[in-house]
Design an enzyme around this catalytic site. Structure first.
Site, PDB file in Angstrom:
ATOM      1  N   HIS A   1     -13.951 -18.885  10.877  1.00  0.00           N
ATOM      2  CA  HIS A   1     -13.643 -17.509  10.981  1.00  0.00           C
ATOM      3  C   HIS A   1     -13.413 -17.029  12.470  1.00  0.00           C
ATOM      4  O   HIS A   1     -13.157 -15.824  12.616  1.00  0.00           O
ATOM      5  CB  HIS A   1     -14.339 -16.594  10.003  1.00  0.00           C
TER       6      HIS A   1
ATOM      7  N   ASP B   1     -14.475 -20.655  19.331  1.00  0.00           N
ATOM      8  CA  ASP B   1     -15.822 -20.726  19.947  1.00  0.00           C
ATOM      9  C   ASP B   1     -16.784 -20.255  18.984  1.00  0.00           C
ATOM     10  O   ASP B   1     -16.589 -20.175  17.755  1.00  0.00           O
ATOM     11  CB  ASP B   1     -15.898 -19.723  21.131  1.00  0.00           C
TER      12      ASP B   1
ATOM     13  N   ARG C   1      -6.907 -22.830   7.434  1.00  0.00           N
ATOM     14  CA  ARG C   1      -7.261 -22.195   6.267  1.00  0.00           C
ATOM     15  C   ARG C   1      -6.598 -23.046   5.010  1.00  0.00           C
ATOM     16  O   ARG C   1      -6.986 -23.088   3.859  1.00  0.00           O
ATOM     17  CB  ARG C   1      -7.138 -20.853   6.313  1.00  0.00           C
TER      18      ARG C   1
ATOM     19  N   HIS D   1      -7.979 -24.626   1.799  1.00  0.00           N
ATOM     20  CA  HIS D   1      -7.470 -23.855   0.176  1.00  0.00           C
ATOM     21  C   HIS D   1      -7.102 -25.077  -0.528  1.00  0.00           C
ATOM     22  O   HIS D   1      -6.957 -25.178  -1.690  1.00  0.00           O
ATOM     23  CB  HIS D   1      -6.496 -22.841   0.508  1.00  0.00           C
TER      24      HIS D   1
ATOM     25  N   ASN E   1      -3.889 -17.328  -2.285  1.00  0.00           N
ATOM     26  CA  ASN E   1      -2.781 -18.067  -1.216  1.00  0.00           C
ATOM     27  C   ASN E   1      -1.810 -17.191  -1.136  1.00  0.00           C
ATOM     28  O   ASN E   1      -1.140 -17.824  -0.220  1.00  0.00           O
ATOM     29  CB  ASN E   1      -2.607 -19.478  -2.263  1.00  0.00           C
TER      30      ASN E   1
ATOM     31  N   GLY F   1      -9.055 -30.904  -4.772  1.00  0.00           N
ATOM     32  CA  GLY F   1      -8.990 -32.051  -4.041  1.00  0.00           C
ATOM     33  C   GLY F   1      -8.043 -31.957  -2.779  1.00  0.00           C
ATOM     34  O   GLY F   1      -7.048 -31.146  -2.923  1.00  0.00           O
TER      35      GLY F   1
END
Length: 325
Positions: A193, A252, A62, A66, A94, A72
């Site tokens: 996720h 998975d 993640r 972020h 964050n 960028g």
């Protein structure tokens, strides 16, 4: 199509991919001469970290996302702020990020081996890949050569990171398309996720106040809703919940099955069912092998990793990831 034609098409695709990445100043093996053991050092440290704290895989993946979506892929999410000038890591989207110590530790090892060579932005990209690999996910080649940015402003996170309560169209038009990413990238990157957790506060509106009338989101599975309410009481800001129940430490395709069952945490996840291309993709993940998703995930991660990169003489190579030189 004959084998020779297939090989020709594959070769042309590789050439186009190589040209695209090198046009951005990035290329696979960028550190081959300047720091030949760079990727091996990252991999070794990540194996050590994952043995001690396997739950960091999701947060580290993640973190790269972020970083890239806010001005960028320049490592700016790692910079420390001050009371008068809060940085990206202080922004509301964050504050739940974890794993900064892991990045700092890897940077120290790389500085010992190759002082001033490997950027913090590249470390984030390599760590994200290795976090996926070490949770039984796919491997992909990571083009490197990014340099580190010096700007890190908290308010930029609100303007650039899609909220979990937005739907597919809002995310595509407001956040992905402006950065050169398309509908398929949303579908595929949402599959990330499959690992990690979320705080109750990120989805509590779906449990207790979906329309502002103290109601629950009717799209949530009726058996899943009470389980979430057991874990997440109103105004709970500390409890964490698995994003892919029963499989949150394994990369998975089970996330897609949960979307179809309406057993996902975010409105943004559930809204995949609103999009015809996404629905078709979800169905294929149920009845096929994860090979399509695995291949696509690597492609979309490379594409995301190209967003507004700094290369050449732009930016800097930080000595420490949390502060500018």
């Amino acid at each position: 199509m004959g084998l020779s034609k297939l090989l020709l098409v594959f070769s042309l695709l590789l050439l186009l991919f190589s040209s695209f990445t090198e046009a951005n100043g990035l290329k696979v093996g960028f550190y081959a001469k300047s720091c030949p053991k760079a990727e091996a050092i990252v991999s070794k440290e990540m194996k050590r970290v994952m043995k001690l704290a396997p739950s960091l895989a999701g947060p580290l993946l993640r973190m790269h996302f972020h970083d890239c979506f806010v001005n960028g892929c320049d490592g700016s999410v790692l910079l420390n702020g001050t009371r008068s000038s809060p940085a990206e890591k202080d922004g509301i989207p964050n504050v739940s990020l974890r794993g900064f110590g892991t990045i700092d530790g890897i940077k120290e090892k790389l500085e010992e081996a190759c002082p001033g060579i490997v950027s913090c932005a590249d470390i984030l990209a390599l760590v994200a890949r290795d976090a996926v690999v070490l949770t039984n996910g796919p491997f992909w080649e990571v083009p490197t050569g990014r340099r580190d940015g010096r700007r890190s402003v908290a308010i930029d996170t609100l303007r650039n990171l899609p909220p979990p309560f937005f739907n597919f169209t809002q995310i595509l038009n407001g956040f992905f398309a402006p950065k050169g990413l398309n509908a398929k990238d949303i579908i595929v990157l949402s599959g990330g996720h499959t690992i990690g957790t979320s705080h109750c506060s990120s989805f509590s509106n779906r449990l207790y106040n979906f329309t502002g009338k103290g109601d629950a989101d009717p799209s949530l599975d009726k058996y899943y809703l009470p389980k979430l309410k057991e874990k997440c009481k109103p105004d709970d800001v500390t409890t964490i919940v698995e994003m892919d129940p029963g499989s949150f430490k394994t990369f998975d395709a089970s996330y897609y099955k949960n979307v179809l069952k309406r057993r996902v945490l975010f409105t943004s996840d559930q809204s995949l069912l609103e999009h015809s291309e996404a629905r078709a993709y979800l169905q294929r993940q149920i009845y096929g092998s994860p090979s399509e998703f695995f291949k696509d995930f690597g492609v979309s991660m490379v594409k995301m990793g190209n967003i507004q990169v700094l290369t050449g003489n732009e930016g800097e190579i930080r000595k420490k990831c949390a502060i500018v030189n």
